[in-house]
Enzyme design. Structure first.
Site, short mmCIF file in Angstrom:
data_model
loop_
_atom_site.label_atom_id
_atom_site.label_comp_id
_atom_site.label_asym_id
_atom_site.label_seq_id
_atom_site.Cartn_x
_atom_site.Cartn_y
_atom_site.Cartn_z
CG ASP A 247 -0.21 0.08 2.53
OD1 ASP A 247 1.20 -0.54 2.59
OD2 ASP A 247 -0.93 0.15 3.84
CG ASP A 325 5.31 -3.26 13.79
OD1 ASP A 325 5.16 -4.08 14.57
OD2 ASP A 325 4.68 -2.25 13.14
#
Length: 481
Positions: A247, A325
């Site tokens: 994206d 993350d």
């Protein structure tokens, strides 16, 4: 005589009836026990098979290393291809033959079946040569762009953008790694034919998630996908990999940016990534007249970033099951290492809908400015980003700037030109100030977004401002997260 026979028959019937009545209940009670013993025996047999399977996996890994070394030196003209196993993402070898496709994938072919041209042009390239060109003739590195995909058919925007600005197909091969098995997305990826390569995460089994974290199941799948795809890509021998999600749009100098900074990761052991993203990259917070500005940051930005083979070897052995993350930002992983990030982002997300359900998108991400100018980073001297050089100038200069308050800044009561500093000493003061300034106010493992040694740099009404702790700052406080 007849009476004797009748008596014998009657006696036999009575005896038979007694035997049935006496022994049948005993047999009925023993049947479940026999069934349980049978099931236990089958279970033990299955456990033994499973243990032998894992032992075979380890042997195959060792065999892989031996064969790769042998054929790379003795017979480089022979191609060694690797087929990923569906369960443990381990590998097996097939010499000069196309790999089999797992039973959980759409295409079913025998391992030894040789595909014709029509078949190979419409199937994902899951095979991995044991050796690939990792350097060009001019000794520049080949840096693959690894695009992570699932079920967004809008990945075409990302791929079109990457292909548009890619300066060289040889130096920047685009590898799309797809999870989820979404057919529509897969068809979009395959429509790019030879412009990109498609690999598919083979393990589509349901993933175990603790009951309290069922709503985060998507994050578990993402971590599994990242681990598999990075293992797959680095196994080809590449020194660097650029990670992009499906994206993201990229800037015109996206490839130039990474090409100009990759060598810093080798030169400076305190650097562990180069990111194209500025978390505080909204148009009113950046200096749009200086797109060449780059910074060191303690915060791991992600969203278009490059890592080295050595770093992946370190992280892969302890790769987390979820929230990779956040995990990578923990002190145990970061080890005081930093990333490089730009003044103006070289990536911009268009993916509001996803696992994070639009987290931060409407409030921050949609306003991030994407750089529009091409900066020739490969022709610039970027040695100022090396730790020894950077710390001597950046940290020293910041604490020479005058301290002002937010109110003075907002009301434009500052009489002198040049940069200024706003000081914070507590978590509450930091969060209150960042909210007033429009900065992202959260912490990850105690580190503010974009911070370096606690200092956050941004623009306000065309003036450089540093939100900084006091000069005696002792380090990040995990309790601030």
């Amino acid at each position: 005589m007849r009476s004797r026979k009748i008596l014998m028959i009657a006696g036999f019937l009575v005896t038979w009836t007694y035997v049935i009545i006496y022994f049948m209940p005993k047999v009925n009670t023993e049947l479940p026990l026999l069934r349980n013993r049978h099931e236990q025996a089958v279970q033990q047999l299955e456990d033994g098979v499973r243990q032998e399977y894992h032992k075979t996996d380890k042997l195959m890994i060792n065999l892989l290393g031996i064969l790769q070394a042998k054929y790379a030196t003795e017979a480089p003209e022979k191609e060694i291809r690797i087929q990923a196993l569906p369960q443990n993402s381990q590998t097996i070898l097939s010499l000069q033959e196309p790999p089999a496709i797992g039973p959980d994938q759409e295409l079913q072919q025998d391992v030894l079946e040789t595909p014709n041209e029509t078949q190979t042009s419409h199937r994902p390239q899951t095979e991995i040569p044991s050796t690939v060109a990792t350097r060009l003739a001019n000794n520049q590195p080949v840096i693959p762009v690894l695009v992570f995909a699932c079920n967004r058919i809008s990945i075409s925007k990302c791929l079109d953008n990457l292909i548009k600005y890619r300066p060289s197909t040889e130096q920047f091969p685009i590898i799309v790694s797809q999870d989820c098995g979404d057919e529509a997305t897969r068809n979009v990826i395959l429509s790019y034919d030879q412009q990109v390569s498609l690999i598919e995460q083979p393990d589509q089994t349901d993933i175990f998630v603790p009951p309290k974290e069922k709503k985060f199941k998507g994050y578990y799948k993402i971590a599994r996908h990242y681990g598999w795809a990075l293992n797959n890509t680095f196994s080809k021998g590449y020194e660097f990999v650029i990670i992009v999600e499906d994206d993201l749009n990229v800037a015109p100098d996206f490839f130039e940016y990474f090409l100009g900074t990759h060598h810093l990761l080798k030169q400076d052991s305190s650097l562990w990534c180069v990111s194209a993203w500025n978390d505080n990259g909204k148009a009113n917070l950046i200096d749009s007249t200086h797109p060449e500005l780059l910074y060191r940051t303690d915060f791991f930005p992600g969203l278009g970033w490059m890592l080295t083979k050595e770093l992946w070897q370190e992280l892969s052995v302890k790769w987390p099951k979820s929230f990779w993350d956040d995990w990578i930002r923990h002190p145990e992983q970061r080890k005081n290492r930093v990333c490089i990030r730009p003044e103006i982002s070289r990536t911009r997300t268009f993916g509001k809908v996803g696992v994070s359900n639009g987290l931060f998108f409407d409030k921050y991400l949609r306003y991030i400015k994407l750089s529009e100018e091409f900066v020739p980073f490969t022709k610039m001297n970027l040695s100022y980003l090396l730790k020894d050089n950077y710390d001597k100038t950046f940290l020293k200069e910041i604490y020479t700037y005058p301290v002002v308050t937010y109110d003075e800044l907002r009301r434009n009561l500052i009489t002198r030109d040049g940069p200024v500093r706003i000081q914070y000493n507590t978590r509450e003061v930091y969060k209150r100030t960042t909210k007033m300034l429009g900065l992202m106010d959260d912490f990850k493992s105690g580190v503010p977004r974009t911070a370096y040694h606690g200092v956050v740099s941004f623009m306000h009404n065309k003036r450089r401002v540093y939100l900084a702790p006091n000069v005696n700052w002792k380090g990040y406080d995990l309790s601030w997260s």
